[in-house]
Design a protein around this motif. Structure first.
Motif, PDB file in Angstrom:
ATOM      1  N   MET A   1       0.991  -1.221  -0.002  1.00 33.91           N
ATOM      2  CA  MET A   1       0.067   0.127  -0.129  1.00 33.91           C
ATOM      3  C   MET A   1       0.934   1.426   0.165  1.00 33.91           C
ATOM      4  O   MET A   1       0.558   2.405  -0.790  1.00 33.91           O
ATOM      5  N   VAL A   2       1.768   1.263   0.941  1.00 32.02           N
ATOM      6  CA  VAL A   2       2.860   2.464   0.911  1.00 32.02           C
ATOM      7  C   VAL A   2       3.402   2.587  -0.529  1.00 32.02           C
ATOM      8  O   VAL A   2       3.505   3.505  -0.938  1.00 32.02           O
ATOM      9  N   GLN A   3       3.699   1.663  -1.163  1.00 30.10           N
ATOM     10  CA  GLN A   3       4.604   1.694  -2.495  1.00 30.10           C
ATOM     11  C   GLN A   3       3.457   2.140  -3.580  1.00 30.10           C
ATOM     12  O   GLN A   3       3.710   3.143  -4.177  1.00 30.10           O
ATOM     13  N   LYS A   4       2.527   1.603  -3.455  1.00 33.61           N
ATOM     14  CA  LYS A   4       1.136   2.382  -4.386  1.00 33.61           C
ATOM     15  C   LYS A   4       1.264   3.840  -4.061  1.00 33.61           C
ATOM     16  O   LYS A   4       1.020   4.624  -4.995  1.00 33.61           O
ATOM     17  N   ASN A   5       0.914   4.174  -2.829  1.00 36.62           N
ATOM     18  CA  ASN A   5       0.823   5.580  -2.643  1.00 36.62           C
ATOM     19  C   ASN A   5       1.903   6.491  -3.120  1.00 36.62           C
ATOM     20  O   ASN A   5       1.802   7.473  -3.594  1.00 36.62           O
ATOM     21  N   PHE A   6       3.045   5.795  -3.040  1.00 39.11           N
ATOM     22  CA  PHE A   6       4.313   6.685  -3.316  1.00 39.11           C
ATOM     23  C   PHE A   6       4.275   6.806  -5.079  1.00 39.11           C
ATOM     24  O   PHE A   6       4.804   7.764  -5.401  1.00 39.11           O
ATOM     25  N   VAL A   7       3.977   5.766  -5.672  1.00 41.41           N
ATOM     26  CA  VAL A   7       3.782   5.834  -7.187  1.00 41.41           C
ATOM     27  C   VAL A   7       2.968   6.867  -7.450  1.00 41.41           C
ATOM     28  O   VAL A   7       3.135   7.605  -8.352  1.00 41.41           O
ATOM     29  N   ASN A   8       1.593   6.807  -6.884  1.00 32.52           N
ATOM     30  CA  ASN A   8       0.858   7.850  -7.023  1.00 32.52           C
ATOM     31  C   ASN A   8       1.071   9.068  -6.871  1.00 32.52           C
ATOM     32  O   ASN A   8       0.675  10.121  -7.656  1.00 32.52           O
ATOM     33  N   TYR A   9       1.855   9.339  -5.768  1.00 25.58           N
ATOM     34  CA  TYR A   9       2.481  10.678  -5.610  1.00 25.58           C
ATOM     35  C   TYR A   9       3.346  11.169  -6.528  1.00 25.58           C
ATOM     36  O   TYR A   9       3.165  12.246  -7.039  1.00 25.58           O
ATOM     37  N   LEU A  10       4.263  10.178  -7.082  1.00 30.33           N
ATOM     38  CA  LEU A  10       5.020  10.749  -7.901  1.00 30.33           C
ATOM     39  C   LEU A  10       4.449  10.963  -9.438  1.00 30.33           C
ATOM     40  O   LEU A  10       4.721  11.904 -10.021  1.00 30.33           O
ATOM     41  N   LEU A  11       3.661  10.123  -9.778  1.00 29.56           N
ATOM     42  CA  LEU A  11       2.656  10.433 -11.062  1.00 29.56           C
ATOM     43  C   LEU A  11       1.939  11.952 -10.887  1.00 29.56           C
ATOM     44  O   LEU A  11       1.883  12.438 -11.845  1.00 29.56           O
ATOM     45  N   ASN A  12       1.424  12.189  -9.629  1.00 22.50           N
ATOM     46  CA  ASN A  12       0.721  13.324  -9.394  1.00 22.50           C
ATOM     47  C   ASN A  12       1.572  14.475  -9.553  1.00 22.50           C
ATOM     48  O   ASN A  12       1.291  15.433 -10.091  1.00 22.50           O
TER      49      ASN A  12
END
Length: 108
Positions: A56-67
């Motif tokens: 979950m943390v990895q997915k949130n980090f990837v979403n943050y980078l994409l944003n």
């Protein structure tokens, strides 16, 4: 989702504390094997929950980078108006060039 994972962690920790309090540390009994399997099962659950939280943390980090990437790529209004003015000037200049060539061709 986070609240559900947190509640599951608390439940697992609470059950391990009650099991640890039920028997003294130094007591050895004939049912050591069920204790071992219970500990193994609890550690397996804890490991699985750790993997889930990490993913979950990895997915949130990837979403943050994409944003962040999307925010950087969005043009500002000033750039858009400058581009529009430049394109209009190019169109006018091209039209004038074509008309001058057409007039020169007619005069020949």
């Amino acid at each position: 989702m986070k609240a559900a994972v947190f509640a599951l962690v608390l439940i697992c920790l609470g059950s391990s504390w009650t099991c640890a309090e039920s028997q003294p540390l130094g007591s050895s009994s004939t049912n050591d094997m069920p204790k071992f399997s219970r500990r193994y099962a609890e550690s397996t659950i804890a490991s699985d929950m750790s993997k889930i939280v990490d993913s979950m943390v990895q997915k949130n980090f990837v979403n943050y980078l994409l944003n962040q990437r999307e925010k950087k790529s969005e043009p500002t209004m000033a750039d858009d108006s400058d581009t529009r003015i430049f394109n209009d000037l190019l169109k006018k200049e091209f039209v004038m060039w074509v008309q001058s060539k057409a007039n020169a061709f007619k005069n020949q």
